[in-house]
Scaffold this motif. Sequence first.
Motif, PDB file in Angstrom:
ATOM      1  N   TYR A 112     -21.151  16.138  -8.548  1.00  0.00           N
ATOM      2  CA  TYR A 112     -20.510  17.205  -7.781  1.00  0.00           C
ATOM      3  C   TYR A 112     -21.414  18.435  -7.880  1.00  0.00           C
ATOM      4  O   TYR A 112     -22.006  18.695  -8.936  1.00  0.00           O
ATOM      5  CB  TYR A 112     -19.124  17.490  -8.362  1.00  0.00           C
ATOM      6  CG  TYR A 112     -18.232  18.310  -7.471  1.00  0.00           C
ATOM      7  CD1 TYR A 112     -17.780  17.810  -6.256  1.00  0.00           C
ATOM      8  CD2 TYR A 112     -17.821  19.596  -7.855  1.00  0.00           C
ATOM      9  CE1 TYR A 112     -16.941  18.562  -5.448  1.00  0.00           C
ATOM     10  CE2 TYR A 112     -16.986  20.352  -7.054  1.00  0.00           C
ATOM     11  CZ  TYR A 112     -16.562  19.835  -5.835  1.00  0.00           C
ATOM     12  OH  TYR A 112     -15.741  20.584  -5.028  1.00  0.00           O
ATOM     13  N   PRO A 113     -21.565  19.259  -6.796  1.00  0.00           N
ATOM     14  CA  PRO A 113     -22.541  20.360  -6.824  1.00  0.00           C
ATOM     15  C   PRO A 113     -22.100  21.583  -7.631  1.00  0.00           C
ATOM     16  O   PRO A 113     -22.915  22.485  -7.867  1.00  0.00           O
ATOM     17  CB  PRO A 113     -22.700  20.711  -5.345  1.00  0.00           C
ATOM     18  CG  PRO A 113     -21.416  20.316  -4.719  1.00  0.00           C
ATOM     19  CD  PRO A 113     -20.965  19.085  -5.460  1.00  0.00           C
ATOM     20  N   LEU A 114     -20.824  21.676  -8.037  1.00  0.00           N
ATOM     21  CA  LEU A 114     -20.312  22.810  -8.808  1.00  0.00           C
ATOM     22  C   LEU A 114     -19.508  22.279  -9.995  1.00  0.00           C
ATOM     23  O   LEU A 114     -19.340  21.052 -10.155  1.00  0.00           O
ATOM     24  CB  LEU A 114     -19.402  23.688  -7.933  1.00  0.00           C
ATOM     25  CG  LEU A 114     -20.047  24.478  -6.790  1.00  0.00           C
ATOM     26  CD1 LEU A 114     -18.975  24.955  -5.829  1.00  0.00           C
ATOM     27  CD2 LEU A 114     -20.824  25.666  -7.335  1.00  0.00           C
ATOM     28  N   ASP A 115     -19.010  23.198 -10.797  1.00  0.00           N
ATOM     29  CA  ASP A 115     -18.008  22.778 -11.771  1.00  0.00           C
ATOM     30  C   ASP A 115     -16.831  22.185 -11.003  1.00  0.00           C
ATOM     31  O   ASP A 115     -16.444  22.691  -9.937  1.00  0.00           O
ATOM     32  CB  ASP A 115     -17.549  23.974 -12.609  1.00  0.00           C
ATOM     33  CG  ASP A 115     -18.647  24.462 -13.555  1.00  0.00           C
ATOM     34  OD1 ASP A 115     -19.542  23.646 -13.876  1.00  0.00           O
ATOM     35  OD2 ASP A 115     -18.619  25.653 -13.933  1.00  0.00           O
ATOM     36  N   LYS A 116     -16.223  21.127 -11.550  1.00  0.00           N
ATOM     37  CA  LYS A 116     -15.271  20.336 -10.767  1.00  0.00           C
ATOM     38  C   LYS A 116     -13.941  21.030 -10.524  1.00  0.00           C
ATOM     39  O   LYS A 116     -13.112  20.534  -9.752  1.00  0.00           O
ATOM     40  CB  LYS A 116     -15.050  18.987 -11.458  1.00  0.00           C
ATOM     41  CG  LYS A 116     -16.325  18.137 -11.440  1.00  0.00           C
ATOM     42  CD  LYS A 116     -16.147  16.806 -12.110  1.00  0.00           C
ATOM     43  CE  LYS A 116     -17.439  16.003 -12.067  1.00  0.00           C
ATOM     44  NZ  LYS A 116     -17.334  14.696 -12.730  1.00  0.00           N
ATOM     45  N   ASN A 117     -13.745  22.186 -11.152  1.00  0.00           N
ATOM     46  CA  ASN A 117     -12.504  22.913 -10.882  1.00  0.00           C
ATOM     47  C   ASN A 117     -12.597  23.738  -9.600  1.00  0.00           C
ATOM     48  O   ASN A 117     -11.613  24.327  -9.162  1.00  0.00           O
ATOM     49  CB  ASN A 117     -12.139  23.814 -12.058  1.00  0.00           C
ATOM     50  CG  ASN A 117     -13.263  24.770 -12.424  1.00  0.00           C
ATOM     51  OD1 ASN A 117     -14.420  24.371 -12.399  1.00  0.00           O
ATOM     52  ND2 ASN A 117     -12.922  26.009 -12.775  1.00  0.00           N
ATOM     53  N   TYR A 118     -13.820  23.794  -8.981  1.00  0.00           N
ATOM     54  CA  TYR A 118     -13.974  24.473  -7.691  1.00  0.00           C
ATOM     55  C   TYR A 118     -13.994  23.413  -6.595  1.00  0.00           C
ATOM     56  O   TYR A 118     -14.796  22.478  -6.632  1.00  0.00           O
ATOM     57  CB  TYR A 118     -15.274  25.273  -7.638  1.00  0.00           C
ATOM     58  CG  TYR A 118     -15.420  26.305  -8.729  1.00  0.00           C
ATOM     59  CD1 TYR A 118     -14.466  27.303  -8.898  1.00  0.00           C
ATOM     60  CD2 TYR A 118     -16.524  26.286  -9.582  1.00  0.00           C
ATOM     61  CE1 TYR A 118     -14.601  28.253  -9.906  1.00  0.00           C
ATOM     62  CE2 TYR A 118     -16.671  27.226 -10.576  1.00  0.00           C
ATOM     63  CZ  TYR A 118     -15.714  28.207 -10.739  1.00  0.00           C
ATOM     64  OH  TYR A 118     -15.842  29.132 -11.739  1.00  0.00           O
ATOM     65  N   LYS A 119     -13.115  23.564  -5.594  1.00  0.00           N
ATOM     66  CA  LYS A 119     -13.105  22.600  -4.497  1.00  0.00           C
ATOM     67  C   LYS A 119     -12.590  23.263  -3.225  1.00  0.00           C
ATOM     68  O   LYS A 119     -11.929  24.310  -3.285  1.00  0.00           O
ATOM     69  CB  LYS A 119     -12.276  21.375  -4.857  1.00  0.00           C
ATOM     70  CG  LYS A 119     -10.814  21.650  -5.132  1.00  0.00           C
ATOM     71  CD  LYS A 119     -10.093  20.361  -5.508  1.00  0.00           C
ATOM     72  CE  LYS A 119      -8.602  20.614  -5.755  1.00  0.00           C
ATOM     73  NZ  LYS A 119      -7.904  19.346  -6.092  1.00  0.00           N
ATOM     74  N   PRO A 120     -12.870  22.666  -2.064  1.00  0.00           N
ATOM     75  CA  PRO A 120     -12.419  23.246  -0.800  1.00  0.00           C
ATOM     76  C   PRO A 120     -10.895  23.241  -0.711  1.00  0.00           C
ATOM     77  O   PRO A 120     -10.213  22.466  -1.385  1.00  0.00           O
ATOM     78  CB  PRO A 120     -13.031  22.330   0.259  1.00  0.00           C
ATOM     79  CG  PRO A 120     -14.091  21.567  -0.444  1.00  0.00           C
ATOM     80  CD  PRO A 120     -13.657  21.445  -1.872  1.00  0.00           C
ATOM     81  N   ASN A 121     -10.397  24.119   0.159  1.00  0.00           N
ATOM     82  CA  ASN A 121      -8.961  24.186   0.401  1.00  0.00           C
ATOM     83  C   ASN A 121      -8.571  23.024   1.306  1.00  0.00           C
ATOM     84  O   ASN A 121      -8.963  22.984   2.472  1.00  0.00           O
ATOM     85  CB  ASN A 121      -8.616  25.524   1.058  1.00  0.00           C
ATOM     86  CG  ASN A 121      -7.124  25.708   1.242  1.00  0.00           C
ATOM     87  OD1 ASN A 121      -6.324  24.793   1.033  1.00  0.00           O
ATOM     88  ND2 ASN A 121      -6.741  26.922   1.647  1.00  0.00           N
ATOM     89  N   PRO A 122      -7.810  22.052   0.814  1.00  0.00           N
ATOM     90  CA  PRO A 122      -7.492  20.872   1.636  1.00  0.00           C
ATOM     91  C   PRO A 122      -6.641  21.198   2.856  1.00  0.00           C
ATOM     92  O   PRO A 122      -6.625  20.437   3.826  1.00  0.00           O
ATOM     93  CB  PRO A 122      -6.744  19.959   0.657  1.00  0.00           C
ATOM     94  CG  PRO A 122      -6.213  20.868  -0.391  1.00  0.00           C
ATOM     95  CD  PRO A 122      -7.186  21.994  -0.523  1.00  0.00           C
TER      96      PRO A 122
END
Length: 751
Positions: A604-614
């Motif tokens: 994953y390109p960032l820490d996994k607690n950052y993700k797009p708004n589904p």
Amino acid sequence: MIKNTDWRSSIKALTILGIIILLFLSGQSLVQGADETNNLVKQVIIVKNEKGEAIDQAVFSIINDKNEIIETCRSDEMGRAEIKNTSEGLYLLKQIKTIDGYECIERKLEINNKNPTVEILIINQLKLDKSAQESDSERVQNKAEFETDAVLLDDSLDSRIKTDENLVNADQKPAEKTTEILAAALAVDDIKVKVTQVAENKTQFIVSTIGCAGKTGISQVLFPTWTARNAQDDLHWYQGIREKNGEYSITIDSKDHGFETGTYQIHTYIHGQQGEVLKVIGSKYDLAESKPVISATDVKNNCFKVSISGLSNRYGVSDVVVPTWTQINGHDDLRWEKATYVGNDTWEAVINIADYKQSYDTFISHVYVTDKNGQQKYLGATTKISDNPFIKDPLKVAAHQQENDGSKFVISTQNCSKKPGIKRVDFAVWTKRDGQDEIKWYQGEIGANGEYQTSVDIENHGFETGPFSIHTYLRDNSGEVITISGSSFTMPKLNPTIEYDKAVLNNTFKIRIRNVGSENGVTAIMMPTWSRSNGQDDLRWEPATYIGNHTWEANINLRNYNIIVDAFISHAYLVDKNGKMVFVKDSSKTILQNTATVYGFYNYPLDKNYKPNPSDPTDWFGPRWGDIHEGVDIPAPYYASCYAVGNGIVEKAGFFMGYGRYVRIRTTDRYGESVSFFYGHLQEINVGVGQSVSKGQKIGSVGGSGYNAQRTYIDNAYGPHLHFGAIANADDACVDPEIWIDFHNPYSNAN
């Protein structure tokens, strides 16, 4: 009745009156004659500087033995001053004005009305500095007197000038010549000038000295030259060239004097080492006039030349024109062609046959010469017959398959090079199937070898192969057909090729077939395709679309088949103009990656607690605001670390388009396919172009860099987030990065 005494008185009175009238008229004639005699030019002075340039507005006084000024004269722009009102005798010629920086002169002058007017050349020298004048005044006086004595154009004048000490005051009396100056005078006394005609060029003659060889006191020799006509309107000062034999010479060409013939005046100036004029020699040369000759050359490269030689004449030449036309239809294609001087008294006008209405006809050319007075004169005429060369040498045409593209063939003429009169070449081409239903006309283009050719694409003939008929039409300037040639060419059977895109994008791959043709043409291509497992249970007839360049393309969507990860077999069939389906070629492609998708290969390109708004569709790949959002936006705070998702090489690192700070890394997926991932809107970059990176290595940090409204890069163009995208290198197009990385569940990716 009248008395006799009255009659006699009247006669006497009339006689006395007549005598008075006659005496009055005689007196008037004598006065007028005296005035005319007084206005005759008795002496001419030519004043120049040491470079031979005329001095304007120089003033001279003529002073008698009583120190009285008899006459004053002034030079014009040609340096010419005229003495008109001084009677015969010996005088002092005193210059009282010249140009700034130059010295005035004094010298003896004899006026003798019995001899023709003699030109006296006066040379004004540059002033010496004051100290030099004081230290060597005697030498300067001697030099000035010697120079003015030496430049007399009429040597006989020296013998007529008598020494008269009373002509000058004691303080004006010249010093005696030094031994050095006398020696110099004797050194140049034997120099002469000869003029000879150049044998191989009738417009040139050579002026050369005789007697300069071995004399070390000469610095340069000048040859001012002009024609006798119109005074000195064509005066040229030529610098003599010192030859190996020690003599000075110059070649003079009449082209530099307006192509005038007749008498040329030549003055030769011998200059000493200090720039002083040691001697001037006057001479003449009569340049003979030739009889003009007009001729026309053979036709070459669709042109011929009208040559005119021997045009130089006593009035000169300023322009030569050659009006030319073809004999048919009179002067309807008359053109005034300008002739150009090519040397050796010869002018040439180039006649381009393509500029006239008739290619094969008698070309008539007249020659007109304009002299230096602006008078145009007809000189003569010539003709040139241009014949159709294909009567004796019939047109030949050949054709061959194009080397770099088997779907084309080239038609070319074989014997048009250097033949005149061809305005255009047309090739009519059609296949022998169904008559001329697909006839096409091609215009030939002339090549470097002078032949005409064209390229025929079978696409223009319904992708038909086999025999082609070719008719070649040559046309002249008026569009009329010169000649026709019939020929043929058989287009061989083509060898089709099939190719695929490397990448499978969004469950779809593309298959392309090139170079398809048949004797009955091609109207469509079909691609029956199925997965290898379980036979043809999922067979689909996929239509191909023609995309140009002899290529058809079909899109194979794996969702339409039973198995996604498998070998897919495709056959290619063409549909000809008769509606018949003909097998062309088969091929297969093995799909290794299930794009449904199997995650876990990339990080994953960032820490996994950052993700797009589904729930926000604008964060994801796809249509957005009338365009395509080419990536996934992941909200994160400023300076949050960004990581390499896989091992690879940095392709770009720096500001790029609207992405602001940008990094792109090329990687290879688990199936050996190449894919590049990019990071946009970074706050900082921690890698450089060409650097190898490892999976999980920090490559930068999150930011909001990009364009502002003025398209200038700033750090807060957007809120802080990472724009993450993918590029499939086969198409160099952005694709959905979620094919490789799960953004809905970051923990399903590699640790």
